[in-house]
Design an enzyme around this catalytic site. Structure first.
Site, mmCIF file in Angstrom:
data_model
loop_
_atom_site.group_PDB
_atom_site.id
_atom_site.type_symbol
_atom_site.label_atom_id
_atom_site.label_comp_id
_atom_site.label_asym_id
_atom_site.label_seq_id
_atom_site.Cartn_x
_atom_site.Cartn_y
_atom_site.Cartn_z
ATOM 1 N N HIS A 103 31.493 81.589 9.299
ATOM 2 C CA HIS A 103 32.649 82.390 10.314
ATOM 3 C C HIS A 103 33.694 81.677 10.885
ATOM 4 O O HIS A 103 34.321 82.120 11.692
ATOM 5 C CB HIS A 103 31.918 83.427 11.327
ATOM 6 C CG HIS A 103 30.859 84.142 10.684
ATOM 7 N ND1 HIS A 103 29.457 83.610 10.711
ATOM 8 C CD2 HIS A 103 30.924 85.282 10.206
ATOM 9 C CE1 HIS A 103 28.853 84.643 10.259
ATOM 10 N NE2 HIS A 103 29.645 85.498 9.865
ATOM 11 N N ASP A 206 -1.634 49.139 0.663
ATOM 12 C CA ASP A 206 -2.338 49.116 -0.586
ATOM 13 C C ASP A 206 -2.218 48.363 -1.437
ATOM 14 O O ASP A 206 -1.543 48.562 -2.575
ATOM 15 C CB ASP A 206 -2.379 50.762 -1.043
ATOM 16 C CG ASP A 206 -3.318 51.083 -1.968
ATOM 17 O OD1 ASP A 206 -3.945 52.250 -1.734
ATOM 18 O OD2 ASP A 206 -3.901 50.529 -2.897
ATOM 19 N N HIS A 214 0.473 48.662 -11.568
ATOM 20 C CA HIS A 214 1.546 48.040 -12.078
ATOM 21 C C HIS A 214 1.353 47.141 -12.902
ATOM 22 O O HIS A 214 2.119 45.895 -13.102
ATOM 23 C CB HIS A 214 2.300 47.602 -10.636
ATOM 24 C CG HIS A 214 2.579 48.543 -9.859
ATOM 25 N ND1 HIS A 214 3.562 49.715 -9.876
ATOM 26 C CD2 HIS A 214 2.245 48.755 -8.498
ATOM 27 C CE1 HIS A 214 3.474 50.610 -8.871
ATOM 28 N NE2 HIS A 214 2.979 49.940 -7.983
ATOM 29 N N ASP A 369 3.960 54.519 -9.587
ATOM 30 C CA ASP A 369 3.291 55.016 -8.393
ATOM 31 C C ASP A 369 3.413 56.632 -8.305
ATOM 32 O O ASP A 369 2.270 57.423 -8.076
ATOM 33 C CB ASP A 369 3.805 54.602 -7.061
ATOM 34 C CG ASP A 369 3.714 53.379 -6.669
ATOM 35 O OD1 ASP A 369 2.547 52.630 -6.998
ATOM 36 O OD2 ASP A 369 4.789 52.650 -6.310
HETATM 37 S S1 FES Z 1 30.208 80.597 12.131
HETATM 38 FE FE1 FES Z 1 28.940 82.127 11.854
HETATM 39 S S2 FES Z 1 27.130 81.107 10.773
HETATM 40 FE FE2 FES Z 1 28.506 79.552 11.572
HETATM 41 FE FE LIG Z 2 2.881 50.565 -6.112
#
Ligand code: FES
Ligand SMILES: [Fe+2]
Length: 441
Positions: A103, A206, A214, A369
């Site tokens: 809005h 870990d 790996h 991972d």
């Molecule tokens: S102006 Fe209406 S939701 Fe942001």
């Molecule tokens: Fe890892």
């Protein structure tokens, strides 16, 4: 939440699988972990000028991190107070004000509502604009260029929260005299299957998974070569548990990481050699009070969800990975690459290129991972999972008393220093998690 004994049993080193799968626990985490802990919001180099902003998340809450007209970093919920739309639609940008796309309400970089379409004709003077600004994160603090935020106005200070991690942050991450770190533009983002804690406890300490998970990366010579797969030398490869619940690993004190960088720097030319040498001279000066001589570290976690990798060399990318929770069984990783501001351009180029090869979505380590985490997650969601635990009991009872520890060259390093194979950092991670969740551990 059903209670069947302790969900986190630190003495036995057992953690219920339910904490990775229970919807109610996940909902409580958003409130008790992500609304109470200091969370990483960004870095000064991401928003250097007034009006610069990035968008990020704190837990599941989207936020705008915005440098206001006076130069202060601030953070606001990225939701329009009017009817909830996101106010900022971009990852990164610069604006004196942002206008909501629904809005058209407009907010300035102090979060104030400064524009309302048809203000007089539609509201007849009944709308108090001072009450309808953006919701601001009450605590935002910058430490060594890193911006952290906390929803809890009564939280302990960031310094206290970083605790024993501060020493490593100051000396092995920031390198202030080299200008601190700067971000390399861009952010690697990827979705993973898995509860956020699975990803983070792995980074906290870990090393144990490296040789098996790996193995293929090591075999083709992509990173990980420095990890000694057996035994525990006097000079490395150490893990460190840092109060209150942070963890780092992959610390050597034998100078080998520096020597490796020197050899590489010689190949790269005199400018790089001078940089690596000066960086080391400054580091030695900074930490001269302690006998141990660490150069960097390979991985770490700052509780709860900020992970790190790539601090074992001056010549590779240093990465911060923020693990955003996206439901009990899904996470999103946002990964930024940093390098020292003072690094020569050739080093910055190297860092930018290496950032996608290792611990990254297209890199070998990241994929290894995440495949594990995906399979583990399936086994946290089964009917049997409720009855089962995860085992974090390695060397329970040995904390501080590991065989041979008297010989280690780790004197003066803050925190509890341990061997490459341990689960102490994870046990402390879950003990702190349980404490914040209000559970007995
Ligand atoms: S102006 Fe209406 S939701 Fe942001
Ligand atoms: Fe890892």
């Amino acid at each position: 939440m059903r209670s069947q004994g302790k969900l986190v049993n630190t003495e036995a080193g057992l953690v219920s699988r339910r904490i990775f799968a229970d919807q109610e626990i996940y909902r409580l985490e958003m409130e008790r972990i992500f609304h109470r802990c200091w969370l990483f919001l960004g870095h000064e180099s991401m928003i250097p000028r007034p009006g610069d902003y990035i968008t990020n998340y704190m837990g599941e809450d989207p936020v705008i991190v915005w440098r206001d007209a006076r130069g202060s970093a601030r953070a606001f919920l990225n939701t329009c107070p009017h009817r909830g739309n996101k106010v900022c639609l971009y990852d990164v940008g610069r604006a004196a004000a942002l206008t909501c796309s629904y809005h058209g309400w407009t907010f300035n970089s102090e979060g104030a509502l400064v524009g309302v379409p048809s203000f007089e004709e539609a509201y007849y003077g009944q709308l108090d604009r001072t009450r309808w600004g953006l919701v601001e994160v009450p605590k935002v603090v910058t430490y060594g260029g890193f911006i952290f935020g906390n929803w809890d106005a009564g939280a302990i200070s960031l310094e206290e929260y970083l605790g024993e991690f501060r020493w490593y942050f100051d000396n092995l991450i920031i390198h202030e005299e080299m200008g601190g770190l700067e971000v390399i533009p861009g952010c690697q983002r990827y979705s993973i299957v898995g509860n956020w804690k699975l990803f983070c406890d792995n980074f906290s300490g870990d090393h144990y998974h490296t040789p098996s998970t790996h193995a293929s990366a090591s075999r083709v010579g992509v990173g990980g070569g420095e990890a000694r797969e057996t035994g525990q030398g006097k000079y490395g490869y150490f893990e460190v548990a840092l109060a209150p619940a942070h963890g780092l690993g992959g610390i050597f004190t034998d100078g080998s990481q520096y020597r490796r960088d020197l050899a590489r720097a010689e190949e790269l030319g005199p400018e790089v050699l001078a940089y690596v040498t000066e960086r080391q001279r400054r580091l030695e000066e900074r930490i001269k009070e302690i006998p141990a001589k660490p150069y960097g570290f390979s991985h770490g976690n700052c509780f709860p969800n900020l992970d790190m990798v790539g601090f074992s060399s001056a010549l590779i990318d240093h990465d911060f990975l923020l693990c955003h929770p996206k439901g009990r069984d899904a996470s999103e990783i946002w990964q930024w690459t940093f390098i020292e501001r003072a690094a020569p351009d050739i080093v910055k180029d190297l860092a930018a290129r290496s950032a996608s090869r290792g611990q990254a979505p297209a890199g070998l380590f990241g994929q290894d991972d995440c495949e594990n985490f995906e399979r583990i997650t399936e086994n946290t969601l089964t009917p049997m999972a409720d009855k089962l635990t995860f085992h974090y009991a390695m060397s329970v009872g040995y904390d501080g008393e590991w065989p041979g520890h008297e010989e280690w060259h780790t004197q003066g390093l803050p925190g509890l220093v341990g061997p490459q194979n341990w689960e102490t950092s994870q046990r402390r991670y879950y003990a702190y998690w349980a404490q914040l969740m209000g559970m007995e551990a």
